[in-house]
Motif scaffolding. Sequence first.
Motif, mmCIF file in Angstrom:
data_model
loop_
_atom_site.group_PDB
_atom_site.id
_atom_site.type_symbol
_atom_site.label_atom_id
_atom_site.label_comp_id
_atom_site.label_asym_id
_atom_site.label_seq_id
_atom_site.Cartn_x
_atom_site.Cartn_y
_atom_site.Cartn_z
ATOM 1 N N LEU A 311 -5.151 -23.206 10.570
ATOM 2 C CA LEU A 311 -6.110 -23.250 11.670
ATOM 3 C C LEU A 311 -7.019 -24.467 11.546
ATOM 4 O O LEU A 311 -7.264 -25.189 12.518
ATOM 5 C CB LEU A 311 -6.955 -21.971 11.683
ATOM 6 C CG LEU A 311 -6.253 -20.653 12.000
ATOM 7 C CD1 LEU A 311 -7.225 -19.493 11.837
ATOM 8 C CD2 LEU A 311 -5.685 -20.661 13.411
ATOM 9 N N GLN A 312 -7.510 -24.690 10.341
ATOM 10 C CA GLN A 312 -8.413 -25.805 10.101
ATOM 11 C C GLN A 312 -7.713 -27.141 10.350
ATOM 12 O O GLN A 312 -8.283 -28.052 10.959
ATOM 13 C CB GLN A 312 -8.932 -25.756 8.666
ATOM 14 C CG GLN A 312 -10.010 -26.781 8.375
ATOM 15 C CD GLN A 312 -10.620 -26.593 6.993
ATOM 16 O OE1 GLN A 312 -10.051 -25.946 6.133
ATOM 17 N NE2 GLN A 312 -11.792 -27.159 6.777
ATOM 18 N N ALA A 313 -6.463 -27.242 9.920
ATOM 19 C CA ALA A 313 -5.703 -28.481 10.092
ATOM 20 C C ALA A 313 -5.477 -28.806 11.565
ATOM 21 O O ALA A 313 -5.390 -29.977 11.948
ATOM 22 C CB ALA A 313 -4.367 -28.371 9.364
ATOM 23 N N ASN A 314 -5.386 -27.780 12.403
ATOM 24 C CA ASN A 314 -5.128 -27.981 13.830
ATOM 25 C C ASN A 314 -6.382 -27.931 14.687
ATOM 26 O O ASN A 314 -6.307 -28.104 15.912
ATOM 27 C CB ASN A 314 -4.138 -26.923 14.328
ATOM 28 C CG ASN A 314 -2.712 -27.197 13.898
ATOM 29 O OD1 ASN A 314 -2.043 -28.081 14.426
ATOM 30 N ND2 ASN A 314 -2.244 -26.446 12.901
ATOM 31 N N GLY A 315 -7.532 -27.674 14.075
ATOM 32 C CA GLY A 315 -8.774 -27.583 14.835
ATOM 33 C C GLY A 315 -8.857 -26.334 15.691
ATOM 34 O O GLY A 315 -9.524 -26.319 16.729
ATOM 35 N N TRP A 316 -8.177 -25.259 15.251
ATOM 36 C CA TRP A 316 -8.177 -24.008 16.005
ATOM 37 C C TRP A 316 -9.189 -23.035 15.412
ATOM 38 O O TRP A 316 -9.464 -23.051 14.209
ATOM 39 C CB TRP A 316 -6.801 -23.351 15.953
ATOM 40 C CG TRP A 316 -5.697 -24.138 16.575
ATOM 41 C CD1 TRP A 316 -5.797 -25.113 17.524
ATOM 42 C CD2 TRP A 316 -4.296 -24.037 16.283
ATOM 43 N NE1 TRP A 316 -4.562 -25.608 17.851
ATOM 44 C CE2 TRP A 316 -3.627 -24.972 17.107
ATOM 45 C CE3 TRP A 316 -3.551 -23.234 15.420
ATOM 46 C CZ2 TRP A 316 -2.244 -25.128 17.071
ATOM 47 C CZ3 TRP A 316 -2.173 -23.388 15.381
ATOM 48 C CH2 TRP A 316 -1.526 -24.327 16.205
ATOM 49 N N GLU A 317 -9.722 -22.172 16.246
ATOM 50 C CA GLU A 317 -10.615 -21.113 15.777
ATOM 51 C C GLU A 317 -9.857 -19.798 15.749
ATOM 52 O O GLU A 317 -9.122 -19.466 16.687
ATOM 53 C CB GLU A 317 -11.831 -20.976 16.698
ATOM 54 C CG GLU A 317 -12.842 -22.089 16.511
ATOM 55 C CD GLU A 317 -14.204 -21.686 17.043
ATOM 56 O OE1 GLU A 317 -14.732 -20.629 16.628
ATOM 57 O OE2 GLU A 317 -14.736 -22.414 17.885
#
Length: 348
Positions: A311-317
């Motif tokens: 999630l962090q790598a893709n900028g997702w919450e």
Amino acid sequence: MTWKNGLFRGKKIGAAALAGILALSLSGCGGSQTAGGTGGAAASKYPEKPLIVVAPSGAGGGWDKTARSLTKVLGEAKLVDQPMTVENKPGGGGVVFMAQYATQDKKNDYRLFVSSPPILINNLKKDGSSAYGYKDTTPLAQLTKDYGAIVVAANSKYADLKSVMDALKSDPEKVIVAGGSAPGSMDHLVAVLPAFKSGIDPKKVKYISYDGGGQAMTALLGGNADVIATDASSVGEYVKAGKVKVLAISAPKRLGGDLKDVPTMKEQGIDAEFNIWRGVFGPKEMSADARTYWDAKLKALSESDLWKKELQANGWESEYLNSADFVAFLGKQETLVKEMLTALGMAK
């Protein structure tokens, strides 16, 4: 008729009655136990073969990235033993895929797909719409969330959302609003949402559609649009570079990171909210074993450290909702989408 020394004495009985007596006798000796020695039904063997997760789009988009991240982490975290592959099925923003899936794969437990608000929008709008929606599937889980963002160029005369709404009220023809998807689709709905909630006729908002959020951003920076609506997660780099101002987000509360100082629409007096979620779906007639399996596996995925890193790598919450909660949420968002499409004159 009597029993004596463990043997039956007396009149003959029918075969059916004797079978019943034998069945009761066997059950008392543990005859209904599973091979593992515990009572109840035999354990499910699902899944017994490779699984497919469909991205109803071409490679590289949000659905494709979600499907590939999902399958990668389920394998790396050893949550699913069977091989999982991603299949791309582009066409009509998911419409082409849904027509095939809802009719040909409605009992196929081995073929899942990822989707987002277009599964609702496409089913509710009248032009180029889909005859099938989320009720023709088994929603399994929501995994992520994003929100809409109202964005202007850094040198724009618009300082806040109110100034844009005032300009639209004064003369909507003079404000060019753009997005990366067709009229009646998600960017369009996000673009007109604050106007609609401010009492402005959304049909009067001058909306220009581009082929993707990148092209819409180019139009904004090139002076060919005054305002764009896009995903909040996609504007951070432009904010850091000082190229744009984000006037509002469609979230219930402020976000962190590069957008931590951006007020919500609600903070600015407009009661508007729109969650750009992504989730996993199965076939409408999915078996109980498969539903139970995915309920456990997707919950475990949402809690795993590998998924949190993804999630962090893709900028997702992250925003995990189990099947029941996801269905309830979809019903609420469907009501909002239908209300907006009706106001635009684009509902079925």
